[in-house]
Design a protein around this motif. Structure first.
Motif, PDB file in Angstrom:
ATOM      1  N   UNK A 173       0.841  -1.200   0.000  1.00 47.56           N
ATOM      2  CA  UNK A 173       0.000   0.000   0.000  1.00 47.56           C
ATOM      3  C   UNK A 173       0.873   1.245   0.000  1.00 47.56           C
ATOM      4  N   UNK A 174       1.523   1.489  -1.137  1.00 43.79           N
ATOM      5  CA  UNK A 174       2.223   2.739  -1.395  1.00 43.79           C
ATOM      6  C   UNK A 174       1.668   3.277  -2.712  1.00 43.79           C
ATOM      7  N   UNK A 175       1.987   4.513  -3.098  1.00 47.44           N
ATOM      8  CA  UNK A 175       1.375   5.058  -4.316  1.00 47.44           C
ATOM      9  C   UNK A 175       1.465   4.152  -5.535  1.00 47.44           C
ATOM     10  N   UNK A 176       2.615   3.535  -5.768  1.00 44.48           N
ATOM     11  CA  UNK A 176       2.781   2.708  -6.961  1.00 44.48           C
ATOM     12  C   UNK A 176       2.215   1.304  -6.802  1.00 44.48           C
ATOM     13  N   UNK A 177       1.900   0.901  -5.583  1.00 44.25           N
ATOM     14  CA  UNK A 177       1.398  -0.455  -5.312  1.00 44.25           C
ATOM     15  C   UNK A 177       0.084  -0.350  -4.543  1.00 44.25           C
TER      16      UNK A 177
END
Length: 223
Positions: A173-177
């Motif tokens: 759960x990060x911007x790219x994932x």
């Protein structure tokens, strides 16, 4: 398939949450490659702007063809998620089962995240070392990859809903994932399993995630 976006290289595997080569080389023949045109990699090729994702699938399947391998298990980090969905679309009879770790995907509140990141980082470096590739060509290529696409970029929700290949998804759960996309694909895919979340932190959870990956691969390995 290592993470690192379009700069995915073999070296990136050792920087992953776990190194799949070290974890699984005693039990499997592990095959990996630098992504076409990745910085620091040893693979190069044209920008196929009319079929950007499929050009990478050509490379992945071409490696297996060259090695004489018909069916295989596949594990990928980050950009490996979209690549794997495309492999299952392109070669459904060849992908036995798949592990998608921290897969990348479309985030509606940041719709141009991947396009802008690659236009600012990947594209200029590629153009600088490859005089035959211009920034307008990079723009066209990245537009085809990431603009006017959503979800997991390479396939539709209907495809995932009908995909019978077993998949194990380890969300991030990060911007790219985006967590939402990882979980939506896990809920849609009829043969999907999902790991605990978060699985990368605290760090003592990572061995538990690796054990689940190992059990999943063993369960689906052909006799």
């Amino acid at each position: 398939i290592a993470g690192g976006g379009l700069n995915s290289t073999i070296a990136g595997l050792s920087r992953s949450a776990f190194d799949p080569i070290e974890e699984f080389k005693g039990e499997y023949r592990c095959i990996y490659a630098d992504l076409r045109n990745a910085a620091g990699g040893e693979s190069s090729g044209p920008l196929e702007s009319d079929r950007p994702w499929d050009s990478y699938a050509d490379d992945h399947l071409g490696v297996m063809d060259d090695l004489g391998i018909d069916r295989f298990l596949v594990l990928g980090f980050c950009i490996g998620g979209p690549f794997i969905w495309n492999l299952m679309r392109r070669a459904p009879d060849r992908v036995v089962a798949a592990v998608l770790a921290q897969p990348s995907g479309f985030r509606p509140e940041m719709p141009d995240l991947f396009y802008e990141n690659n236009m600012n980082r990947w594209g200029p470096a590629l153009s600088a070392r490859r005089p035959d590739i211009t920034m307008p060509m990079v723009d066209t290529f990245l537009t085809g990859m990431y603009r006017n696409r959503d979800f997991v970029f390479t396939v539709t929700r209907d495809f995932v809903r009908g995909c019978q290949t077993p998949v194990l998804i380890l969300p991030d759960d990060i911007p790219a994932h985006p967590y939402a996309v990882a979980m939506e694909s896990a809920m849609l895919a009829p043969q999907a399993e999902v790991s605990l979340f978060p699985w990368k932190e605290p760090a003592d959870r990572i061995p538990l995630a690796v054990r689940q990956v190992r059990s999943f691969l063993r369960a689906h390995r052909p006799a």
